[in-house]
Write a protein that holds these residues in place. Sequence first.
Motif, PDB file in Angstrom:
ATOM      1  N   ASP A 138       0.823  -1.215   0.000  1.00  0.00           N
ATOM      2  CA  ASP A 138       0.000   0.000   0.000  1.00  0.00           C
ATOM      3  C   ASP A 138       0.857   1.267   0.000  1.00  0.00           C
ATOM      4  O   ASP A 138       0.329   2.368   0.069  1.00  0.00           O
ATOM      5  CB  ASP A 138      -0.906   0.022   1.239  1.00  0.00           C
ATOM      6  N   SER A 139       2.178   1.120  -0.057  1.00  0.00           N
ATOM      7  CA  SER A 139       3.079   2.272   0.073  1.00  0.00           C
ATOM      8  C   SER A 139       3.415   2.938  -1.249  1.00  0.00           C
ATOM      9  O   SER A 139       4.219   3.853  -1.280  1.00  0.00           O
ATOM     10  CB  SER A 139       4.382   1.850   0.760  1.00  0.00           C
ATOM     11  N   TYR A 140       2.868   2.425  -2.353  1.00  0.00           N
ATOM     12  CA  TYR A 140       3.119   3.085  -3.635  1.00  0.00           C
ATOM     13  C   TYR A 140       1.946   2.839  -4.573  1.00  0.00           C
ATOM     14  O   TYR A 140       1.144   1.935  -4.360  1.00  0.00           O
ATOM     15  CB  TYR A 140       4.416   2.568  -4.272  1.00  0.00           C
ATOM     16  N   VAL A 141       1.860   3.673  -5.611  1.00  0.00           N
ATOM     17  CA  VAL A 141       0.878   3.441  -6.682  1.00  0.00           C
ATOM     18  C   VAL A 141       1.623   3.457  -8.014  1.00  0.00           C
ATOM     19  O   VAL A 141       2.707   4.034  -8.126  1.00  0.00           O
ATOM     20  CB  VAL A 141      -0.255   4.504  -6.689  1.00  0.00           C
ATOM     21  N   VAL A 142       1.036   2.830  -8.997  1.00  0.00           N
ATOM     22  CA  VAL A 142       1.616   2.790 -10.332  1.00  0.00           C
ATOM     23  C   VAL A 142       1.113   3.996 -11.118  1.00  0.00           C
ATOM     24  O   VAL A 142      -0.094   4.178 -11.276  1.00  0.00           O
ATOM     25  CB  VAL A 142       1.240   1.479 -11.045  1.00  0.00           C
TER      26      VAL A 142
END
Lengths: 145, 145, 145, 145
Positions: free
Chosen positions: B53-57
Amino acid sequence: MVTPERTGAPVRVGLRWRDLDHQGHVYHGTLLTLLDEARTAWLRDVVGVRSADSYVVARIEVDYLAEILVEHAAIDVSFEVARIGRRSITTGETVRTPGGLHVAQASVVLVMWDRQGRSSRELTPGERERARERLAAPEEVAADA
Amino acid sequence: MVTPERTGAPVRVGLRWRDLDHQGHVYHGTLLTLLDEARTAWLRDVVGVRSADSYVVARIEVDYLAEILVEHAAIDVSFEVARIGRRSITTGETVRTPGGLHVAQASVVLVMWDRQGRSSRELTPGERERARERLAAPEEVAADA
Amino acid sequence: MVTPERTGAPVRVGLRWRDLDHQGHVYHGTLLTLLDEARTAWLRDVVGVRSADSYVVARIEVDYLAEILVEHAAIDVSFEVARIGRRSITTGETVRTPGGLHVAQASVVLVMWDRQGRSSRELTPGERERARERLAAPEEVAADA
Amino acid sequence: MVTPERTGAPVRVGLRWRDLDHQGHVYHGTLLTLLDEARTAWLRDVVGVRSADSYVVARIEVDYLAEILVEHAAIDVSFEVARIGRRSITTGETVRTPGGLHVAQASVVLVMWDRQGRSSRELTPGERERARERLAAPEEVAADA
């Protein structure tokens, strides 16, 4: 299964709750399923490609511009043809919410596919003619690929 | 759930029968799920990113070079860092079958994400330091994004 | 793609982040994909069913007993045969976390399938013999279905 | 995202090409996603359940009666309430193609869920009242579960 109401209109694809991931927005990989669904309808109705088994995706570029939420209920995908090769079509795909928010932009290289022979095939003359009518920039018709 | 045996080694992800589509190869959208699974393990074990949950694409480019078949049983994904921004990492991702066949190549822009605040966040000093050790071309550290 | 280490042992299937839904646990529909993956390995290695295309699911019952979380990393599925018909096998499927927590229980009616003819087929003598060795209650061999 | 046109009417869910598996019919696990989509709309519009996060599936039984093909384009799901407990509703779910073919039958035990507290909750008086109006056999209101 979606149908563009008229040639050129965006194709609407309804969202499902399961399209969401743990973060509460449409999963980035699932957007490809939604684009695929819209593209197959567009290819069938506008370009005359007979079935979803008639092409494969060779390359995809996607810019994710904003979260797609289940509250949006659906996305609208507009297509144009960026390039026509002997065996391929490159599309430009614009994704908006029904309210008009631009949430993603994609470019996809489709290679026409002969499912029986498990190999690529040339565009049919009909496919080529109809794809040409959708070209964003008419000079982008290549003889090579 | 996969674990790179040592830093730098490819991450193996097992295939499932449901990853196949009607054409009998791994669905092009599902490859993003497989890459995501491998990337999350790599980010956790190599870069020190705490959770999925610590990044998004933000952007993805994928070249599909060959069919991935269920007989391949798994894929091996190797990662390198192509660029480091203030709030983002760009990866280079090489996908091979266990037999060594190069089946796909991807480049992905990851934006670090603060799930609580639903907004992007800066890389932590630790993430930045470890990502730098994985840079393919060391000069690609940008101050801007 | 999973392999039971020895006949009778549970089949382990690794979880993926995308198996989670918005509620943070494995989506109830996705459990069927995980069971399917384990069952296909068990059918191949223990019962001698050649491929995942050799049967269809005719009926499924699932009790969801506890949340399956991504932290569990994998599930272990144990199989027994509850009933053998002429054209079908009914399984009992017990799902535990690697730590031993009983998270789901399923019963599935599998109908043997002739993919070419798109119709059901009888169990082969070999399939029947091996399934019989896995019967929980040996009298449950029926002649009818 | 689907909406029953009027109370009591079946809920239509469109199919996607990716719902198909390698065998060319809707994957048996994916039917649960389609039922879930229809059920959430029905629960919202008919029973007054506020969101898809307001319940969890505790048990499911599905009989697969005929192949669902992409040519069917959509399924229509009709719901009735088979039983009302203190914290649960049991539904009867009938799946037909738009042409009227009965392709699946399901029974699902839904436990009302308090997402914040990650625990079950009692039906609200409004949910209970509206569910009661949909009971197939009015005596099936239990005090226990």
